[in-house]
Design an enzyme around this catalytic site. Structure first.
Site, PDB file in Angstrom:
ATOM      1  CD  GLU A   1      -0.260   1.663   4.305  1.00 55.64           C
ATOM      2  OE1 GLU A   1      -1.457   1.659   3.984  1.00 55.64           O
ATOM      3  OE2 GLU A   1       0.588   2.440   3.828  1.00 55.64           O
TER       4      GLU A   1
ATOM      5  CE  LYS B   1       0.422   5.191  -2.884  1.00 58.97           C
ATOM      6  NZ  LYS B   1       0.459   5.901  -1.727  1.00 58.97           N
TER       7      LYS B   1
END
Ligand code: PSU
Ligand code: MN
Length: 293
Positions: A16, A151
């Site tokens: 990405e 995350k």
């Protein structure tokens, strides 16, 4: 009309652009990109960088095309599934997040995608809802995403629950624990554990085909590179205070926090981030190769 550019073979691994454009310092991005491409090729797979170049959704961006995005710096918009089409309509460059990368990878027939960590449920959802479009993307696009969990700056426990609510399979590669990016064990668990990449590839191939939906493949950061939880907590608390003072919101939150963590930790979070991305790309490439065989 939006013209897609698909340059990805049957053994491709999607990568990405948001990670490169908004997740790491601009000076780091070209070298990281080159390194990730080389890791894919060394495993016998093909890198397919995903992003939007002058309005064209592109799977298999060249280094030159990435340079066009990097030249524009952090003003390059972050595309998720919601704004992807509008950015194409406007002929803009855009960096694709996990959700938009999955969408384009699926359209190009790419079944494996490697990144760092997924987006998810941000903290404080009791009074302010901020949930990444990444989670819903797993219910729509048949792509196996290799990530080191979500995350650590998110509400990891709630994100794990949200994946459960959405019915998204969460697989641990050589782990029973749901990892949280910089650390290996968030205290949450995975749905199933696989210890062997070939067996995992068999399951993934069948599952994507069977459901037409995505799968999370959790690959924890290597033990020796894990960050200390208490130290990380202190950096995060400061970064969060600064984000609040600066009035950062929406799509700006994740890049702001990652950037400040890299600075506050003297580069330690960045180094950990790079280590886990490389490791996820290596596993993704091995999976793509086995799935194709
Ligand atoms: N993994 C990383 N660094 C990143 C990201 C993932 O190691 O910067 C990006 C991904 O593109 C993910 C996005 O989709 O962060 C989440 O953003 P948000 O919280 O705004 O949905
Ligand atoms: Mn958000």
């Amino acid at each position: 009309m939006t013209t897609h550019v698909f340059r990805a073979g049957p053994c491709a691994v999607a990568l990405e652009t948001t990670l490169l454009v908004h997740g790491v310092p601009a000076s780091t991005a070209p070298a990281l990109d080159a390194e990730l491409r080389a890791i894919c090729r060394a495993e016998g797979a093909e890198p397919a960088l995903v992003g939007v170049v002058g309005g064209a959704p592109t799977v298999g961006m060249t280094e030159r095309e990435l340079a066009l995005l990097l030249e524009q710096g952090t003003s390059v918009p972050k595309a998720n599934s919601a704004n992807l089409g509008v950015l194409c309509h406007w002929g803009s460059h855009a960096a694709t997040t996990v959700s938009a990368t999955m969408e384009l990878a699926a359209a190009a027939g790419v079944r494996v995608f490697s990144t760092g960590g997924l987006g998810g449920v941000h903290k404080g959802y009791g009074c302010h809802l901020d949930v990444s479009a990444d989670l819903g993307a797993f219910t729509r696009f048949p792509v196996a995403v290799v990530a080191s969990g979500v995350k650590s700056l998110l509400d990891v426990a709630s994100t794990r629950e949200a994946l459960e609510s959405l019915g998204v399979p969460v697989i641990g590669y050589r782990t029973d624990a749901f990892p949280s990016f910089y650390t290996r064990d968030s205290g949450q668990s995975v749905d199933a554990r696989f210890d062997d990449a070939e067996t995992l590839a068999k399951y993934l191939r069948a599952e994507l085909e069977r459901t037409g939906r995505g799968v999370v493949v959790c690959n924890p950061i290597p033990e020796e590179d894990e960050l200390d939880t208490a130290l990380f907590g202190a950096w995060l608390e400061q970064a969060e205070d600064e984000a609040e003072d600066a009035g950062v919101s929406g799509r700006g939150v994740t890049p702001f926090l990652l950037g400040r963590l890299h600075e506050l930790s003297g580069g330690k979070t960045l180094e950990a981030n790079l280590v886990l991305v490389r490791s996820n790309v290596r596993l993704g490439a091995a999976l793509a190769k086995s799935m194709h065989a």
